[in-house]
Write a protein that holds these residues in place. Structure first.
Motif, PDB file in Angstrom:
ATOM      1  N   LEU A  18       0.818  -1.212   0.000  1.00 21.20           N
ATOM      2  CA  LEU A  18       0.000   0.000   0.000  1.00 21.20           C
ATOM      3  C   LEU A  18       0.854   1.265   0.000  1.00 21.20           C
ATOM      4  CD1 LEU A  18      -2.865  -0.942   2.486  1.00 21.20           C
ATOM      5  CD2 LEU A  18      -3.067  -0.565   0.026  1.00 21.20           C
ATOM      6  N   ASP A  19       2.085   1.138   0.480  1.00 22.63           N
ATOM      7  CA  ASP A  19       2.976   2.297   0.534  1.00 22.63           C
ATOM      8  C   ASP A  19       3.789   2.456  -0.752  1.00 22.63           C
ATOM      9  OD1 ASP A  19       2.169   2.836   3.167  1.00 22.63           O
ATOM     10  OD2 ASP A  19       3.661   1.442   3.974  1.00 22.63           O
ATOM     11  N   TRP A  20       3.675   1.497  -1.657  1.00 24.42           N
ATOM     12  CA  TRP A  20       4.440   1.573  -2.888  1.00 24.42           C
ATOM     13  C   TRP A  20       3.861   2.646  -3.809  1.00 24.42           C
ATOM     14  CZ3 TRP A  20       6.112  -3.790  -5.259  1.00 24.42           C
ATOM     15  CH2 TRP A  20       6.876  -4.489  -4.301  1.00 24.42           C
ATOM     16  N   ASP A  21       4.738   3.515  -4.315  1.00 21.23           N
ATOM     17  CA  ASP A  21       4.316   4.428  -5.366  1.00 21.23           C
ATOM     18  C   ASP A  21       4.635   3.783  -6.721  1.00 21.23           C
ATOM     19  OD1 ASP A  21       7.083   4.688  -5.614  1.00 21.23           O
ATOM     20  OD2 ASP A  21       7.148   6.725  -4.816  1.00 21.23           O
ATOM     21  N   ILE A  22       4.327   4.475  -7.791  1.00 21.13           N
ATOM     22  CA  ILE A  22       4.501   3.896  -9.128  1.00 21.13           C
ATOM     23  C   ILE A  22       5.975   3.599  -9.409  1.00 21.13           C
ATOM     24  CG2 ILE A  22       4.285   4.355 -11.596  1.00 21.13           C
ATOM     25  CD1 ILE A  22       1.688   3.576 -10.205  1.00 21.13           C
ATOM     26  N   SER A  23       6.874   4.439  -8.910  1.00 24.14           N
ATOM     27  CA  SER A  23       8.301   4.203  -9.147  1.00 24.14           C
ATOM     28  C   SER A  23       8.763   2.923  -8.459  1.00 24.14           C
ATOM     29  CB  SER A  23       9.134   5.397  -8.668  1.00 24.14           C
ATOM     30  OG  SER A  23       8.977   5.591  -7.265  1.00 24.14           O
ATOM     31  N   GLN A  49       2.559 -18.197 -11.453  1.00 19.71           N
ATOM     32  CA  GLN A  49       3.103 -18.279 -12.801  1.00 19.71           C
ATOM     33  C   GLN A  49       3.885 -17.028 -13.183  1.00 19.71           C
ATOM     34  OE1 GLN A  49      -0.282 -19.033 -15.342  1.00 19.71           O
ATOM     35  NE2 GLN A  49      -0.926 -20.824 -14.167  1.00 19.71           N
ATOM     36  N   TRP A  50       3.610 -15.917 -12.533  1.00 19.75           N
ATOM     37  CA  TRP A  50       4.258 -14.638 -12.837  1.00 19.75           C
ATOM     38  C   TRP A  50       5.008 -14.130 -11.601  1.00 19.75           C
ATOM     39  CZ3 TRP A  50       4.230 -12.151 -17.573  1.00 19.75           C
ATOM     40  CH2 TRP A  50       3.359 -12.687 -18.540  1.00 19.75           C
ATOM     41  N   PHE A  51       6.091 -13.380 -11.866  1.00 18.84           N
ATOM     42  CA  PHE A  51       6.848 -12.705 -10.809  1.00 18.84           C
ATOM     43  C   PHE A  51       7.356 -13.682  -9.753  1.00 18.84           C
ATOM     44  CE2 PHE A  51       3.390  -9.437 -11.819  1.00 18.84           C
ATOM     45  CZ  PHE A  51       4.073  -8.971 -12.932  1.00 18.84           C
ATOM     46  N   ILE A  52       7.805 -14.839 -10.220  1.00 20.41           N
ATOM     47  CA  ILE A  52       8.265 -15.892  -9.303  1.00 20.41           C
ATOM     48  C   ILE A  52       9.425 -15.405  -8.444  1.00 20.41           C
ATOM     49  CG2 ILE A  52       9.204 -18.228  -9.164  1.00 20.41           C
ATOM     50  CD1 ILE A  52       6.325 -18.117 -10.097  1.00 20.41           C
ATOM     51  N   ASP A  53      10.283 -14.549  -9.012  1.00 18.59           N
ATOM     52  CA  ASP A  53      11.477 -14.101  -8.288  1.00 18.59           C
ATOM     53  C   ASP A  53      11.295 -12.733  -7.633  1.00 18.59           C
ATOM     54  OD1 ASP A  53      11.301 -12.752 -10.692  1.00 18.59           O
ATOM     55  OD2 ASP A  53      13.466 -12.774 -11.080  1.00 18.59           O
ATOM     56  N   LYS A  54      10.079 -12.177  -7.650  1.00 15.55           N
ATOM     57  CA  LYS A  54       9.832 -10.855  -7.068  1.00 15.55           C
ATOM     58  C   LYS A  54       9.390 -11.024  -5.606  1.00 15.55           C
ATOM     59  CE  LYS A  54      10.532  -9.201 -11.204  1.00 15.55           C
ATOM     60  NZ  LYS A  54      11.834  -8.580 -11.552  1.00 15.55           N
ATOM     61  N   PHE A  55      10.366 -11.346  -4.770  1.00 18.50           N
ATOM     62  CA  PHE A  55      10.038 -11.718  -3.395  1.00 18.50           C
ATOM     63  C   PHE A  55       9.546 -10.538  -2.568  1.00 18.50           C
ATOM     64  CE2 PHE A  55      13.263 -14.847  -4.789  1.00 18.50           C
ATOM     65  CZ  PHE A  55      12.470 -15.982  -4.702  1.00 18.50           C
ATOM     66  N   ASP A  56       9.985  -9.322  -2.892  1.00 15.21           N
ATOM     67  CA  ASP A  56       9.500  -8.163  -2.141  1.00 15.21           C
ATOM     68  C   ASP A  56       8.008  -7.941  -2.405  1.00 15.21           C
ATOM     69  OD1 ASP A  56      10.192  -7.596  -4.747  1.00 15.21           O
ATOM     70  OD2 ASP A  56      10.984  -5.593  -4.328  1.00 15.21           O
ATOM     71  N   LEU A  99      -4.899  -1.900  -4.309  1.00 14.73           N
ATOM     72  CA  LEU A  99      -3.607  -1.364  -3.887  1.00 14.73           C
ATOM     73  C   LEU A  99      -3.343   0.035  -4.430  1.00 14.73           C
ATOM     74  CD1 LEU A  99      -1.435  -4.577  -4.377  1.00 14.73           C
ATOM     75  CD2 LEU A  99      -2.634  -3.805  -2.323  1.00 14.73           C
ATOM     76  N   THR A 100      -3.672   0.247  -5.690  1.00 12.28           N
ATOM     77  CA  THR A 100      -3.400   1.530  -6.347  1.00 12.28           C
ATOM     78  C   THR A 100      -4.596   1.905  -7.213  1.00 12.28           C
ATOM     79  OG1 THR A 100      -1.016   1.119  -6.433  1.00 12.28           O
ATOM     80  CG2 THR A 100      -1.889   2.741  -7.978  1.00 12.28           C
ATOM     81  N   GLY A 101      -4.998   3.174  -7.180  1.00 16.66           N
ATOM     82  CA  GLY A 101      -6.098   3.629  -8.017  1.00 16.66           C
ATOM     83  C   GLY A 101      -7.450   3.152  -7.514  1.00 16.66           C
ATOM     84  N   ARG A 102      -8.485   3.520  -8.275  1.00 11.24           N
ATOM     85  CA  ARG A 102      -9.857   3.178  -7.892  1.00 11.24           C
ATOM     86  C   ARG A 102     -10.495   2.290  -8.957  1.00 11.24           C
ATOM     87  NH1 ARG A 102     -13.088   7.999  -8.066  1.00 11.24           N
ATOM     88  NH2 ARG A 102     -11.681   8.485  -9.795  1.00 11.24           N
ATOM     89  N   LYS A 103     -11.375   1.394  -8.487  1.00  5.56           N
ATOM     90  CA  LYS A 103     -12.094   0.494  -9.381  1.00  5.56           C
ATOM     91  C   LYS A 103     -13.588   0.579  -9.119  1.00  5.56           C
ATOM     92  CE  LYS A 103      -9.415  -3.433 -11.075  1.00  5.56           C
ATOM     93  NZ  LYS A 103      -9.120  -4.867 -10.921  1.00  5.56           N
TER      94      LYS A 103
END
Length: 267
Positions: A28-33, A92-99, A145-149
């Motif tokens: 939730l604290d992540w910005d786009i960068s 299946q996606w982002f397997i190595d994106k542990f953060d 997490l980001t934006g509105r739906k």
């Protein structure tokens, strides 16, 4: 309320529920960068859709597929078009994106065993949407997490002109195009028990089993969801197995490209 209280609410609720202030993910604290740093040069597979009027809903297989990085997505500015990296399982996606993956847990909602491996991610631009449908199995928890739906939700007994074309085992679609305004759509919004929810960052939406829903990004949006199995799923799986057998039989005489238009997932 503790996690067991929340789980009790989820298991007994018969209508959608929005939970506030329970999502503790650092995402939730992540910005786009930060998202751009995390996803890096991974090539993503986006649906390319149109913001122009169409009579029929924009089915998955009628959309062009384009590939690009998250930065390519951010730089996308084609007029009257949208991009959607949707319904992508994190096993299946982002397997190595542990953060990213290590943050995802549904423990606060009473499901401590449901984590990234059981979740899907949805990344889309303004206007990106999923045609109105009902999920065959389980119930849905959606973390914004980001934006509105925008969510339009209808009770299970609402006649939304269901269709099995395109066929998808886990989904029954409505033939009504909620993205493009029409008298028919306005009638459904006015004369049914439609619940309109704008999901904000930090909120989690519970969608009960059997509820129809149309979902549209009001701006650049990132969300993560999970489907929780329920006891009656096994009966529905028997029904879907019979339906699948019929679909195979009826489409066996078609060419591959013709089958692709009618079938969302490989059979």
């Amino acid at each position: 309320m503790n996690s067991e209280d929340i789980k009790t609410i989820i298991k007994t609720a018969t209508e959608p529920v929005v939970f506030n202030n329970l999502l503790k993910w650092q995402l939730l604290d992540w910005d786009i960068s930060k998202w751009k740093e995390c996803l890096g040069n991974t090539k993503l597979q986006f649906r390319l859709g149109s913001k122009k009027y169409s009579k029929e809903p924009q089915w998955e297989k009628t959309c062009e597929i384009v590939k690009g990085t998250f930065e390519d997505f951010l730089n996308f500015n084609e007029e009257n078009k949208w991009l959607y990296f949707d319904y992508k399982y994190l096993n299946q996606w982002f397997i190595d994106k542990f953060d990213l993956r290590n943050e995802i847990s549904w423990e606060n909602y009473g499901y401590s065993d449901m984590k990234a491996e059981d979740s899907t991610i949805w990344i889309g631009s303004e206007g990106a949407h999923t045609p109105c449908h009902v999920d065959t199995y389980g119930f849905n928890l959606v973390a914004q997490l980001t934006g509105r739906k925008l969510w339009l939700l209808f009770p299970p007994n609402t006649d939304l002109k269901p269709t099995r074309i395109p066929y998808e085992e886990s989904t029954v679609y409505s033939s009504i195009n909620f993205y493009c305004p029409s008298e028919t759509m306005n009638d459904y919004l006015s004369n049914t028990n439609c619940k309109k929810i704008i999901l904000e960052p930090g909120q989690v939406l519970f969608v009960p089993n059997g509820w129809w829903h149309y979902v549209e990004n009001l701006e650049l949006s990132i969300s993560i969801n999970t489907w929780i199995p329920i006891d009656k799923d096994h009966k529905k799986r028997i029904f879907e197995a019979i339906t699948l057998s019929m679909v195979k039989s009826l489409t066996s005489c078609l060419k591959n490209d013709e089958q692709d238009v009618l079938i969302n997932n490989a059979i």
